[in-house]
Design an enzyme around this catalytic site. Sequence first.
Site, PDB file in Angstrom:
ATOM      1  N   ARG A  44       4.245   0.167  -5.861  1.00 14.39           N
ATOM      2  CA  ARG A  44       4.767   0.783  -4.476  1.00 14.39           C
ATOM      3  C   ARG A  44       3.901   1.538  -3.862  1.00 14.39           C
ATOM      4  O   ARG A  44       3.714   1.457  -2.746  1.00 14.39           O
ATOM      5  CB  ARG A  44       6.327   0.976  -4.773  1.00 14.39           C
ATOM      6  CG  ARG A  44       6.850   1.498  -3.391  1.00 14.39           C
ATOM      7  CD  ARG A  44       8.595   1.375  -3.671  1.00 14.39           C
ATOM      8  NE  ARG A  44       9.173   1.000  -2.401  1.00 14.39           N
ATOM      9  CZ  ARG A  44       9.977   2.011  -1.606  1.00 14.39           C
ATOM     10  NH1 ARG A  44      10.093   3.346  -2.057  1.00 14.39           N
ATOM     11  NH2 ARG A  44      10.360   1.571  -0.500  1.00 14.39           N
ATOM     12  N   HIS A  48       2.446   1.005  -0.134  1.00 14.14           N
ATOM     13  CA  HIS A  48       2.703   1.801   0.971  1.00 14.14           C
ATOM     14  C   HIS A  48       1.716   2.559   1.496  1.00 14.14           C
ATOM     15  O   HIS A  48       1.514   3.015   2.555  1.00 14.14           O
ATOM     16  CB  HIS A  48       3.740   3.065   0.613  1.00 14.14           C
ATOM     17  CG  HIS A  48       5.262   2.445   0.662  1.00 14.14           C
ATOM     18  ND1 HIS A  48       6.494   3.056   1.016  1.00 14.14           N
ATOM     19  CD2 HIS A  48       5.606   1.028   0.582  1.00 14.14           C
ATOM     20  CE1 HIS A  48       7.502   2.263   0.912  1.00 14.14           C
ATOM     21  NE2 HIS A  48       7.155   1.202   0.612  1.00 14.14           N
ATOM     22  N   TRP A 187      16.254  -6.317  -8.765  1.00 13.26           N
ATOM     23  CA  TRP A 187      16.365  -7.603  -8.335  1.00 13.26           C
ATOM     24  C   TRP A 187      16.262  -8.743  -9.269  1.00 13.26           C
ATOM     25  O   TRP A 187      17.017  -9.741  -9.172  1.00 13.26           O
ATOM     26  CB  TRP A 187      15.048  -7.741  -7.164  1.00 13.26           C
ATOM     27  CG  TRP A 187      14.949  -7.110  -6.155  1.00 13.26           C
ATOM     28  CD1 TRP A 187      15.512  -7.575  -4.792  1.00 13.26           C
ATOM     29  CD2 TRP A 187      14.317  -5.743  -5.861  1.00 13.26           C
ATOM     30  NE1 TRP A 187      15.344  -6.717  -3.943  1.00 13.26           N
ATOM     31  CE2 TRP A 187      14.587  -5.445  -4.390  1.00 13.26           C
ATOM     32  CE3 TRP A 187      13.947  -4.818  -6.554  1.00 13.26           C
ATOM     33  CZ2 TRP A 187      14.036  -4.497  -3.837  1.00 13.26           C
ATOM     34  CZ3 TRP A 187      13.111  -3.738  -6.167  1.00 13.26           C
ATOM     35  CH2 TRP A 187      13.273  -3.516  -4.806  1.00 13.26           C
TER      36      TRP A 187
END
Length: 287
Positions: A44, A48, A187
């Site tokens: 992540r 980002h 998820w």
Amino acid sequence: DSNVAPKLFVPKFEDYQKVYNEIAGRLEEKEDYDDGSYGPVLVRLAWHASGTYDKETGTGGSNGATMRFSPESDHGANAGLKAARDFLEPVKAKFPWITYSDLWILAGVCAIQEMMGPTIPYRAGRQDRDVAACTPDGRLPDAAQAQDHLRNIFYRMGFNDQEIVALCGAHALGRCHTDRSGYSGPWTFSPTVLTNDYYKLLLEEKWQWKKWNGPKQYEDKKTQTLMMLPADMAIIQDKKFKEWVKVYAADNDKFFQDFSAVVKKLFELGVPFKEGTETWTFKPVNA
Ligand code: CCH
């Protein structure tokens, strides 16, 4: 003669592989974090750092590592990424010659490969930039929004529909944290191993709104332990996106191939590589 310039250290592939190995070793070592790995939050961080790119102005992207500075570090989307930046500080201390910009992306590559994902080819050469190069807030996607927003955000980076869907498969990894994004849960059932399960679950499970006080999100009807963001659900609500969800749900090899290519593209957005920069593939340690 004290006037002779010190020999400049020019790092080579072997030096970057050492940094890779150091990150992989630390991933193994610190297995008490979250679901057992810093891998997802490193992915992540790399995303980002890269996903601020704007093709019109050429601003943003992984060249610069401007998330080290406020205001970018305080942007809502970056909440929690300090954990990933702090994880990498001892690596930077051990290999001070690597730029933060190259280190963060190398960590993303390492995390994907060590979590059994595909090989992600890598090029070095990013330069760190100062606070003045911070990007404005609002360049990263908003999880509460749907397909129009996803297209606006990812087209701005230069991606097409197939690439958007391939990138979203990264949500096989990691989870949402109530103290970061406000959302909750993973998820997939294997959040530290990259698979095409994200697509399979999207198509195969029944998803219902979660009843809680938090932001609007979905949960799977069967176990109520998995989650989807409104932005995730948008890729099966949109006909064009859904065609690609079906392709990747049916074929993990195809997903890995496309994911590798699109992640390389993401990680290189806006990076001014010198002509002739070599492309390297690192040898996995634990895969
Ligand atoms: Fe994501 N992501 N992401 N994401 N993401 C979150 C977590 C991860 C969106 C929203 C969220 C990509 C695309 C999108 C990862 C990789 C990628 C969270 C929870 C939100 C919210 C943060 C928290 O609470 O800790 C939205 C919207 C989009 C739109 O498309 C793309 C692209 C990638 C990578 C290629 C990973 C990995 C995580 C897990 C982080 C962790 O700490 O476990």
